[in-house]
Design a protein around this motif. Sequence first.
Motif, PDB file in Angstrom:
ATOM      1  N   TYR A   1     -35.536 -91.783  47.754  1.00  0.00           N
ATOM      2  CA  TYR A   1     -35.258 -91.661  46.323  1.00  0.00           C
ATOM      3  C   TYR A   1     -36.176 -90.638  45.666  1.00  0.00           C
ATOM      4  O   TYR A   1     -35.853 -90.075  44.641  1.00  0.00           O
ATOM      5  CB  TYR A   1     -35.433 -93.018  45.633  1.00  0.00           C
ATOM      6  N   ALA A   2     -37.322 -90.437  46.245  1.00  0.00           N
ATOM      7  CA  ALA A   2     -38.297 -89.468  45.766  1.00  0.00           C
ATOM      8  C   ALA A   2     -39.313 -89.263  46.883  1.00  0.00           C
ATOM      9  O   ALA A   2     -39.376 -90.047  47.825  1.00  0.00           O
ATOM     10  CB  ALA A   2     -38.990 -89.972  44.504  1.00  0.00           C
ATOM     11  N   ALA A   3     -40.099 -88.203  46.748  1.00  0.00           N
ATOM     12  CA  ALA A   3     -41.116 -87.910  47.758  1.00  0.00           C
ATOM     13  C   ALA A   3     -42.422 -87.536  47.065  1.00  0.00           C
ATOM     14  O   ALA A   3     -42.405 -86.833  46.052  1.00  0.00           O
ATOM     15  CB  ALA A   3     -40.660 -86.772  48.659  1.00  0.00           C
ATOM     16  N   VAL A   4     -43.506 -88.015  47.629  1.00  0.00           N
ATOM     17  CA  VAL A   4     -44.830 -87.635  47.169  1.00  0.00           C
ATOM     18  C   VAL A   4     -45.577 -87.123  48.392  1.00  0.00           C
ATOM     19  O   VAL A   4     -45.779 -87.866  49.354  1.00  0.00           O
ATOM     20  CB  VAL A   4     -45.580 -88.825  46.521  1.00  0.00           C
TER      21      VAL A   4
ATOM     22  N   PRO B   1     -36.331 -85.805  43.771  1.00  0.00           N
ATOM     23  CA  PRO B   1     -37.537 -85.343  43.083  1.00  0.00           C
ATOM     24  C   PRO B   1     -38.734 -85.438  44.025  1.00  0.00           C
ATOM     25  O   PRO B   1     -38.866 -86.403  44.779  1.00  0.00           O
ATOM     26  CB  PRO B   1     -37.690 -86.325  41.916  1.00  0.00           C
ATOM     27  N   ALA B   2     -39.581 -84.420  43.982  1.00  0.00           N
ATOM     28  CA  ALA B   2     -40.744 -84.402  44.867  1.00  0.00           C
ATOM     29  C   ALA B   2     -41.983 -83.977  44.088  1.00  0.00           C
ATOM     30  O   ALA B   2     -41.932 -83.038  43.287  1.00  0.00           O
ATOM     31  CB  ALA B   2     -40.514 -83.449  46.033  1.00  0.00           C
TER      32      ALA B   2
ATOM     33  N   PHE C   1     -45.321 -88.745  37.423  1.00  0.00           N
ATOM     34  CA  PHE C   1     -44.158 -88.429  38.256  1.00  0.00           C
ATOM     35  C   PHE C   1     -43.205 -89.610  38.345  1.00  0.00           C
ATOM     36  O   PHE C   1     -41.994 -89.460  38.168  1.00  0.00           O
ATOM     37  CB  PHE C   1     -44.613 -88.010  39.660  1.00  0.00           C
ATOM     38  N   LEU C   2     -43.732 -90.773  38.619  1.00  0.00           N
ATOM     39  CA  LEU C   2     -42.881 -91.958  38.743  1.00  0.00           C
ATOM     40  C   LEU C   2     -42.177 -92.274  37.429  1.00  0.00           C
ATOM     41  O   LEU C   2     -41.009 -92.661  37.422  1.00  0.00           O
ATOM     42  CB  LEU C   2     -43.691 -93.154  39.229  1.00  0.00           C
TER      43      LEU C   2
END
Length: 173
Positions: free
Chosen positions: A10-13, A107-108, A160-161
Amino acid sequence: FCLKYPHRTYAAVLVRPAWLNEPAPPNLAMFPAIAGMIQEYGLQRARQVFKDSNFYKVWQEQYAPAADSMEALFQGPSPEAIAATFQALPASVPYQKADELTHVQVPALIIGNRCDPIHPLEYAQALASAIPNAQLKEIPSKAQGVEVHTAAFRHHLREFLASAGNLTETWSA
């Protein structure tokens, strides 16, 4: 993970990347050398040989957190496991070709910092440029203080979150 399991992402960090798509980058050159030290001298003697090395002394002077972090890696379940990790880590790559990163459609957040010999800022910049929905945030180096570094990391992660849309709803469903 994003490339292998896009339907589960769902997203990347990505925090302080240490390599891109080339095995054995120069910033990780010390890892196989440490593995060799452990295999040759055993864990405790290798740790001392490492601490006596010019490499360690330069890092201790210029970027003590990296030197301390490398020294801490001498602790673990067994000398064999530690040596295997030091040997395997730099040989691995998270992706094969830079153009693969265009397939990351979530989103990253890419976090990097300067003055870190293991995690060059240029790697974070390269990833942020290659991933379509990525944003790069630079945080202070741990050499400027672990508390400042951690606070900046947490700030950017929370931001970001909060901006990543419906992630909270997706995770709680």
